[in-house]
Design an enzyme around this catalytic site. Structure first.
Site, PDB file in Angstrom:
ATOM      1  N   GLU A  31       0.881  -1.177   0.000  1.00 58.47           N
ATOM      2  CA  GLU A  31       0.000   0.000   0.000  1.00 58.47           C
ATOM      3  C   GLU A  31       0.906   1.210   0.000  1.00 58.47           C
ATOM      4  O   GLU A  31       1.536   1.511   1.013  1.00 58.47           O
ATOM      5  CB  GLU A  31      -0.843   0.046   1.279  1.00 58.47           C
TER       6      GLU A  31
ATOM      7  N   CYS B 123      -2.508   8.918   3.416  1.00 56.60           N
ATOM      8  CA  CYS B 123      -2.254   8.310   2.113  1.00 56.60           C
ATOM      9  C   CYS B 123      -3.396   8.596   1.150  1.00 56.60           C
ATOM     10  O   CYS B 123      -3.224   8.590  -0.058  1.00 56.60           O
ATOM     11  CB  CYS B 123      -2.074   6.812   2.278  1.00 56.60           C
TER      12      CYS B 123
HETATM   13  P1  NAP Z   1       8.436   4.942   4.529  1.00 56.03           P
HETATM   14  O1  NAP Z   1       9.585   5.809   4.796  1.00 56.03           O
HETATM   15  O2  NAP Z   1       8.366   4.271   3.220  1.00 56.03           O
HETATM   16  O3  NAP Z   1       8.401   3.874   5.712  1.00 56.03           O
HETATM   17  C1  NAP Z   1       7.365   2.971   5.818  1.00 56.03           C
HETATM   18  C2  NAP Z   1       7.793   1.832   6.723  1.00 56.03           C
HETATM   19  O4  NAP Z   1       8.848   1.098   6.101  1.00 56.03           O
HETATM   20  C3  NAP Z   1       8.349   2.271   8.068  1.00 56.03           C
HETATM   21  O5  NAP Z   1       7.913   1.395   9.065  1.00 56.03           O
HETATM   22  C4  NAP Z   1       9.837   2.169   7.858  1.00 56.03           C
HETATM   23  O6  NAP Z   1      10.545   1.994   9.057  1.00 56.03           O
HETATM   24  C5  NAP Z   1       9.910   0.933   7.018  1.00 56.03           C
HETATM   25  N1  NAP Z   1      11.148   0.764   6.298  1.00 56.03           N
HETATM   26  C6  NAP Z   1      11.887   1.690   5.670  1.00 56.03           C
HETATM   27  N2  NAP Z   1      12.959   1.105   5.116  1.00 56.03           N
HETATM   28  C7  NAP Z   1      12.906  -0.203   5.404  1.00 56.03           C
HETATM   29  C8  NAP Z   1      13.738  -1.316   5.138  1.00 56.03           C
HETATM   30  N3  NAP Z   1      14.829  -1.206   4.425  1.00 56.03           N
HETATM   31  N4  NAP Z   1      13.356  -2.531   5.602  1.00 56.03           N
HETATM   32  C9  NAP Z   1      12.243  -2.682   6.318  1.00 56.03           C
HETATM   33  N5  NAP Z   1      11.433  -1.653   6.614  1.00 56.03           N
HETATM   34  C10 NAP Z   1      11.757  -0.433   6.168  1.00 56.03           C
HETATM   35  O7  NAP Z   1       7.072   5.714   4.679  1.00 56.03           O
HETATM   36  P2  NAP Z   1       6.639   6.698   5.849  1.00 56.03           P
HETATM   37  O8  NAP Z   1       7.474   7.915   5.725  1.00 56.03           O
HETATM   38  O9  NAP Z   1       6.594   6.010   7.141  1.00 56.03           O
HETATM   39  O10 NAP Z   1       5.157   7.001   5.457  1.00 56.03           O
HETATM   40  C11 NAP Z   1       4.796   7.995   4.547  1.00 56.03           C
HETATM   41  C12 NAP Z   1       4.434   7.429   3.222  1.00 56.03           C
HETATM   42  O11 NAP Z   1       3.533   6.336   3.401  1.00 56.03           O
HETATM   43  C13 NAP Z   1       3.712   8.373   2.337  1.00 56.03           C
HETATM   44  O12 NAP Z   1       4.278   8.333   1.069  1.00 56.03           O
HETATM   45  C14 NAP Z   1       2.274   7.878   2.297  1.00 56.03           C
HETATM   46  O13 NAP Z   1       1.576   8.176   1.134  1.00 56.03           O
HETATM   47  C15 NAP Z   1       2.436   6.427   2.497  1.00 56.03           C
HETATM   48  N6  NAP Z   1       1.264   5.839   3.127  1.00 56.03           N
HETATM   49  C16 NAP Z   1       0.487   4.986   2.405  1.00 56.03           C
HETATM   50  C17 NAP Z   1      -0.631   4.419   2.985  1.00 56.03           C
HETATM   51  C18 NAP Z   1      -1.534   3.466   2.238  1.00 56.03           C
HETATM   52  O14 NAP Z   1      -2.409   2.858   2.842  1.00 56.03           O
HETATM   53  N7  NAP Z   1      -1.368   3.303   0.954  1.00 56.03           N
HETATM   54  C19 NAP Z   1      -0.955   4.707   4.305  1.00 56.03           C
HETATM   55  C20 NAP Z   1      -0.142   5.572   5.004  1.00 56.03           C
HETATM   56  C21 NAP Z   1       0.967   6.132   4.399  1.00 56.03           C
HETATM   57  P3  NAP Z   1      11.352   3.183   9.750  1.00 56.03           P
HETATM   58  O15 NAP Z   1      10.353   4.157  10.212  1.00 56.03           O
HETATM   59  O16 NAP Z   1      12.039   2.502  10.863  1.00 56.03           O
HETATM   60  O17 NAP Z   1      12.255   3.733   8.706  1.00 56.03           O
END
Ligand code: NAP
Length: 690
Positions: A254, A293
């Site tokens: 997602e 999101c």
């Molecule tokens: P993100 O930076 O992509 O991180 C998402 C998750 O992935 C976090 O728990 C992060 O952990 C983890 N992660 C990052 N690198 C990883 C790796 N190498 N291995 C395992 N896990 C890893 O996103 P975010 O900044 O938290 O959220 C914002 C984004 O999410 C926005 O772009 C938004 O549109 C999207 N979003 C989408 C939805 C949906 O339902 N489609 C819902 C909410 C948000 P860490 O925090 O420890 O880095």
């Protein structure tokens, strides 16, 4: 304070100092988080060996009641979550969506148990006959996977993000390992502490890791399920993990999406839809400071209304009070952290390559009760792009904050083409009172969206809004949005279950599924099944009734009694060019006559009432003079929970009676037996003995 990781049955701290986590409003340090030194392979193993067997031996009903108990427990403790939630920059209203919205998901999934059997597995679809003689058939069944669900979540909804996912895997019978985004993981940790302390879930059903996910994805197998919510770039990186590809591990993605709203060309400033449109945009841009999101990133407006629209949105945004989320007047709080604000500003810079700011400022924001230098605040920003077919940025760049771009369209084809330029979105809205406009938009743009909201004066008041994913509807979208799907009521649990097509004889399939399969053997050497209590009934208990001759007089009388004088039931009708040879019996009369054959005696028996008919088909006409009889077979038993007081039952008020629903397979036959005249599944409510 170092956050705990709840793993392998204990709260454990990782090694080292850990990553500092800050209050979004004043930059004070809240906690540190680290997973350094944790053995991720053993965390997965513990879930599979401890949590999974404990959950899979429970029935759907038991798991559903467990979710309900958990929801009630968390509701009791919600205020302490609100206190922490303010620190993420969220207002009370934002936190309500996160905390109580998340708990609502538990309730909603708990209620789904009523649509599932009181078994450890579920049937998927109907019996499929595979042979002429009726001795070979198939039934799809769903079994809980034997692994764990690994949930990697985004930072914006630390409670909802966890609960919307675990509600589903727990109902399916699969344990979870939750890895919240680190920066807001202190709130998730507080909720998990409450869940673990409650002892409502069996041990191993839920584990939590706060911080880096380490090498967890290198150890998942095909019986596990990985779900990821976050940015498209991280999602792509994780989905491409060699182990996930090699082992075919289900991976639900997602990601961010460039969701859009379209103003119908029928809407003018004097119509209620105009205000509905402006309000929806203001709400979507400012709630959770635009860190959703599903938030509206692209606004498509008929070209001759652009200026009126942007003035109205600007006016509405100017009335939004920004500041300390604990202040009751505040309608928009802070972003989750200063790093997020820098990222948002960086994305706005990219958008500005082809757009201009028409409301708000990148550098200043008016606040109440907060210090702009200390907190991660930003002003809402409305951008305008006059050439949306030439500019790619508005359709590609997500600024994860209170940022949206308004763009013109000329006609429906353009509105659809622009919506699709987002390359796949979670949701879209169209505001119109014109039915054809709404239909054309959905038919044209639907395949690029997971959900579409049609808003107008009829539904606006009760609408749940553009940005709210709902537990009974799927959440997810194609293409850029990740191509995943979650929630969606019963559809959701299927992600955590293996579908198996079981083939065999109907009698064997009945024994395996505990649901009577057509052509299976019945047990006729028994007392009348209506004389049996719920516990005494066995699947396959069968009654073959005596015969009854249907007469012309019966048909005439039924026509008079019911008032149904359809020409086919009238003797004097000229039957040329009709489907029938002569006066035919009413299908409902045949069903009633069937009931007259299988219902027993005037004496009270354990059957409390007739609950309805699930399906009813008439496959052959019945003419006067024909004889019919019935084969009634106990098809399925659904236990019902006892409600202490049942004021809503429209029968006798007062205490509930211990009972269950029994489904009966009814075949109405004539002398030829084949094909049957009619088939029905009828439901009765049957008393329990104890
Ligand atoms: P993100 O930076 O992509 O991180 C998402 C998750 O992935 C976090 O728990 C992060 O952990 C983890 N992660 C990052 N690198 C990883 C790796 N190498 N291995 C395992 N896990 C890893 O996103 P975010 O900044 O938290 O959220 C914002 C984004 O999410 C926005 O772009 C938004 O549109 C999207 N979003 C989408 C939805 C949906 O339902 N489609 C819902 C909410 C948000 P860490 O925090 O420890 O880095």
């Amino acid at each position: 304070m170092k956050l705990g990781n709840y793993i392998t049955g204990n709260w454990m701290e990782g090694d080292g100092d850990g990553q500092p986590l800050y209050n979004a409003v004043n930059s004070e340090i809240i906690a540190t988080a680290t997973t350094k030194g944790l053995d991720f392979a053993s965390i997965l193993d513990y879930g599979r060996k401890k949590g999974n067997p404990a959950l899979r031996k429970m029935t759907f009903h038991e798991r559903g009641r467990m979710l309900k108990a958990l929801a009630l427990h968390l509701l009791k403790h919600k205020e302490k979550f609100y206190v922490l939630s303010y620190k993420t920059g969220a207002t009370r209203a934002d936190s309500w969506v996160d905390i109580e919205g998340g708990i609502g998901n538990l309730f909603s999934n708990a209620s789904l148990r009523r649509k599932l059997p009181d078994e450890i597995f579920a049937l998927d679809g109907d019996n499929i006959g595979l042979s002429k003689g009726g001795t070979f058939a198939a039934q799809h069944i769903l079994l809980p996977k034997e692994g764990v669900a690994v949930h990697i979540n985004a930072f914006n909804f630390p409670v909802w993000g966890m609960l919307e996912k675990i509600a589903v895997n727990l109902l399916a019978g699969v344990p979870a390992i939750v890895k919240p985004a680190t920066i807001t993981s202190y709130l998730t940790e507080a909720v998990v502490r409450e869940i673990i302390d409650s002892k409502i879930l069996p041990e191993g059903a839920l584990q939590l890791i706060c911080g880096n996910a380490g090498d967890i994805l290198d150890h998942v197998t095909s019986q596990d399920v990985v779900t990821f919510t976050g940015s498209a770039s991280t999602g792509l990186q994780l989905k491409a993990n060699q182990n996930i590809l090699q082992q075919n591990v289900p991976f639900n993605l997602e990601a961010d999406s460039l969701n859009c709203i379209v103003l119908g060309d029928d809407v003018t400033p004097s119509m209620p839809e105009w205000d509905i449109f402006i309000k929806e945009i203001q709400k979507e841009m400012t709630s959770k400071a635009g860190q959703k999101c599903t938030a509206i990133r692209r606004i498509f407006v008929p070209e001759n209304k652009m200026e009126d629209v942007w003035n109205a949105i600007g006016k509405s945004l100017s009335q939004t009070i920004i500041g300390n989320p604990q202040n009751e007047k505040v309608r928009m709080g802070a972003l989750a952290g200063k790093q997020q604000r820098e990222e948002v500003k960086g994305q706005i810079q990219k958008l500005l390559a082809s757009s201009q700011i028409i409301y708000g400022s990148m550098d200043s924001v008016e606040l109440i009760d907060a210090d702009a230098n200390k907190g991660a605040f930003i002003s809402p920003l409305l951008l305008m792009n006059e050439k949306p077919f030439i500019s790619e940025e508005p359709h590609n760049v997500e600024a994860f904050g209170p940022v949206s771009t308004i763009m013109p369209y000329k006609n429906m084809d353009e509105a659809i083409a622009l919506a699709k330029k987002g390359k796949g979105s979670l949701c879209s809205s169209v505001v119109t009172s014109n039915k054809q406009f709404a239909k054309n938009y959905i038919m044209g743009a639907g395949t690029f969206h997971g959900r579409i909201l049609v808003l107008n004066s009829e539904d606006a008041k009760e609408s749940t809004g553009h940005g709210s994913p709902l537990p009974m509807l799927i959440h997810g979208g194609p293409g850029r949005a990740g191509g995943g799907e979650e929630m969606g009521g019963l559809r959701g649990i299927k992600h955590y279950m293996q579908r198996v097509a079981v083939q065999g004889s109907p009698t064997m399939l009945t024994a395996i599924t505990n649901v009577y399969q057509p052509n299976g053997n019945g047990h006729t050497k028994t007392i009348h099944p209506f004389k049996k209590y719920f516990e005494e009934l066995e699947i396959g208990d069968q009654l073959i009734t005596k015969k009854r001759k249907i007469t012309a007089e019966d048909i005439d009388k039924f026509a008079d009694l019911s008032g149904d004088h359809f020409y086919a039931h009238i003797k004097k009708t000229d039957f040329t060019d009709t489907m029938f040879e002569q006066q035919v019996a009413h299908g409902y009369f045949i069903m009633s006559a069937a009931a007259g054959l299988f219902v027993d005696s005037f004496e009270k028996n354990p059957v409390l009432l007739n609950y309805g008919i699930d399906e009813l088909r008439f496959t052959k006409p019945v003419y006067a003079g024909q004889e019919i009889y019935v084969r009634l077979t106990c098809k399925e038993k659904i236990a019902q929970e006892l409600k202490e007081i049942n004021p809503d039952v429209p029968f006798k008020k007062g205490s509930d009676i211990p009972k269950g629903i029994v489904k009966w397979y009814v075949e109405i036959l004539d002398e030829s037996e084949e094909p049957v005249i009619g088939v029905a599944t009828i439901l009765t409510m049957v008393k329990r003995k104890n």
